[in-house]
Design a protein around this motif. Sequence first.
Motif, PDB file in Angstrom:
ATOM      1  N   GLY A  88       0.817  -1.157  -0.065  1.00  6.62           N
ATOM      2  CA  GLY A  88      -0.101  -0.033  -0.006  1.00  6.62           C
ATOM      3  C   GLY A  88       1.003   1.223  -0.086  1.00  6.62           C
ATOM      4  O   GLY A  88       0.627   2.061  -0.809  1.00  6.62           O
ATOM      5  N   CYS A  89       1.853   1.502   0.783  1.00  7.30           N
ATOM      6  CA  CYS A  89       2.767   2.552   0.889  1.00  7.30           C
ATOM      7  C   CYS A  89       3.508   2.720  -0.586  1.00  7.30           C
ATOM      8  O   CYS A  89       3.679   3.739  -0.856  1.00  7.30           O
ATOM      9  N   THR A  90       3.658   1.610  -1.097  1.00 11.20           N
ATOM     10  CA  THR A  90       4.637   1.592  -2.373  1.00 11.20           C
ATOM     11  C   THR A  90       3.676   2.117  -3.336  1.00 11.20           C
ATOM     12  O   THR A  90       4.243   2.896  -4.206  1.00 11.20           O
ATOM     13  N   ALA A  91       2.278   1.743  -3.552  1.00  9.55           N
ATOM     14  CA  ALA A  91       1.270   2.469  -4.278  1.00  9.55           C
ATOM     15  C   ALA A  91       1.357   4.050  -4.234  1.00  9.55           C
ATOM     16  O   ALA A  91       1.173   4.754  -5.206  1.00  9.55           O
ATOM     17  N   VAL A  92       1.421   4.542  -2.947  1.00  9.00           N
ATOM     18  CA  VAL A  92       1.161   5.849  -2.589  1.00  9.00           C
ATOM     19  C   VAL A  92       2.399   6.909  -3.349  1.00  9.00           C
ATOM     20  O   VAL A  92       2.131   8.088  -3.331  1.00  9.00           O
ATOM     21  N   TYR A  93       3.550   6.216  -3.618  1.00  9.98           N
ATOM     22  CA  TYR A  93       4.562   7.043  -4.144  1.00  9.98           C
ATOM     23  C   TYR A  93       4.212   7.393  -5.588  1.00  9.98           C
ATOM     24  O   TYR A  93       4.570   8.837  -5.824  1.00  9.98           O
ATOM     25  N   THR A  94       3.522   7.103  -6.120  1.00  6.29           N
ATOM     26  CA  THR A  94       2.835   7.383  -7.412  1.00  6.29           C
ATOM     27  C   THR A  94       1.899   8.751  -7.407  1.00  6.29           C
ATOM     28  O   THR A  94       1.959   9.316  -8.472  1.00  6.29           O
ATOM     29  N   ILE A  95       1.653   9.172  -6.103  1.00  8.54           N
ATOM     30  CA  ILE A  95       0.864  10.439  -5.969  1.00  8.54           C
ATOM     31  C   ILE A  95       1.611  11.320  -5.430  1.00  8.54           C
ATOM     32  O   ILE A  95       1.067  12.495  -5.106  1.00  8.54           O
ATOM     33  N   TYR A 100       7.715  16.655   2.357  1.00 13.12           N
ATOM     34  CA  TYR A 100       7.192  16.401   3.658  1.00 13.12           C
ATOM     35  C   TYR A 100       6.285  15.186   3.684  1.00 13.12           C
ATOM     36  O   TYR A 100       6.412  14.407   4.742  1.00 13.12           O
ATOM     37  N   ALA A 101       5.394  15.078   2.858  1.00 12.48           N
ATOM     38  CA  ALA A 101       4.852  13.836   2.840  1.00 12.48           C
ATOM     39  C   ALA A 101       5.394  12.644   2.176  1.00 12.48           C
ATOM     40  O   ALA A 101       5.053  11.504   2.829  1.00 12.48           O
TER      41      ALA A 101
END
Length: 400
Positions: A88-95, A100-101
């Motif tokens: 899930g965290c890996t997918a968040v890199y795309t956005i 700081y995020a």
Amino acid sequence: MNRERDLWNRDFVAVCLSSFFLFMTFYILAVTLPIFVTDSLKGGQEQIGLVMTVFVIAAVIFRPLAGKWTDELNKRKIVMLSLLLFMGCTAVYTIIDNYYALLALRFIHGIGFGIAATATGAIAVGLVPDRRKGEGIGYFSLFMSLAMVIGPFLGLTIIERYNAFILFVFCVILALLSCIFGFVVRVPGQEGRKTAERATGWRKWFEPRALPISLAGSTLAFSYGAITTFISVYAKDLGMGPLASYFFIIFAAIIVLSRPFTGKIFDRLGAHVLVYPGLLLFTLGMIGLSLAQTPFVFLVTGGIIGLGFGALIPSFQTIAVQSSPNHRRGVATGTYFVLFDTGYGLGAYLLGIIAASTSYHTMYFIAGLIVACTGAIYYGLHHRKFAVMKSSGAVDKKAI
């Protein structure tokens, strides 16, 4: 054939592949996020280090927790939840479009990685027959070494030819594969759970019998931090910038090629036959690296260091596991990696300060001397202690 099948069963292969894809994602992000920070987020050089540091801090904090949980709770659920968190965290890199995020994401991602890496390691240890522990753990760590070879090359190739978004999508696919293989692993029954739950104080999180070898591993990792962090800039300083990638290829290839042999040697002849020559090779390789002036010497030292490092790391991890009771092997695995990761992080930071105030030549020479000190720590905290216990009959004569 039966002897081979008792190690290479479906579950052991699955947990090895799950770990492989987990570490592939880790190594790809480790080498490409600095480019993402500077090019996409317009961050400075000083911000790169913090992106790496918060990830390691989170992993170090949660490794002992993961070790305790894998001994006392359902290993399968812990692996599944941690791998899902990691994916899930890996997918968040795309956005991500804010520095700081990214820092917040890296911390949470480090939590998932720390738990998943510890839990898969503990499961792998449980799947390996006792008489083949050194060989089995050696093969398991071989998959991590393969990830170290392939990951950085793929990551840098993708981000150079395409863009960061494509890179992150590729990492999501790898994290998904890690989940799939992790989910199909059948976890063996847990022994001694009630005994483990009676541990009190700091012993709930750390295994005392794994601490001596973990301290030796931490000292070794301190010097290893200089390899992964500064080789590229050292090569550039020597006027051999393009050779840095070849150094890592040779370093990792030697580890991969030697791993099957070192595991069998450990099981048949014991740890000392590997540890002392490994420390000597690692020390000589680091000192040789500090004196390198030609491409030949620079690359040869990569092979020497790889041969020494490849013998030491699975040996130390196997000792940490075998020194501990069966029902504490998850905690022992967490204990070992907490100290290893801490030594690695401190080494990268403190040796960097030494390099800035002196030179990379001096830094690598000092790192080599520190590797030599690992031999004294190993002898004083582990070798001599177990020799006394064997002579008194406190442990089995075949014990480490």
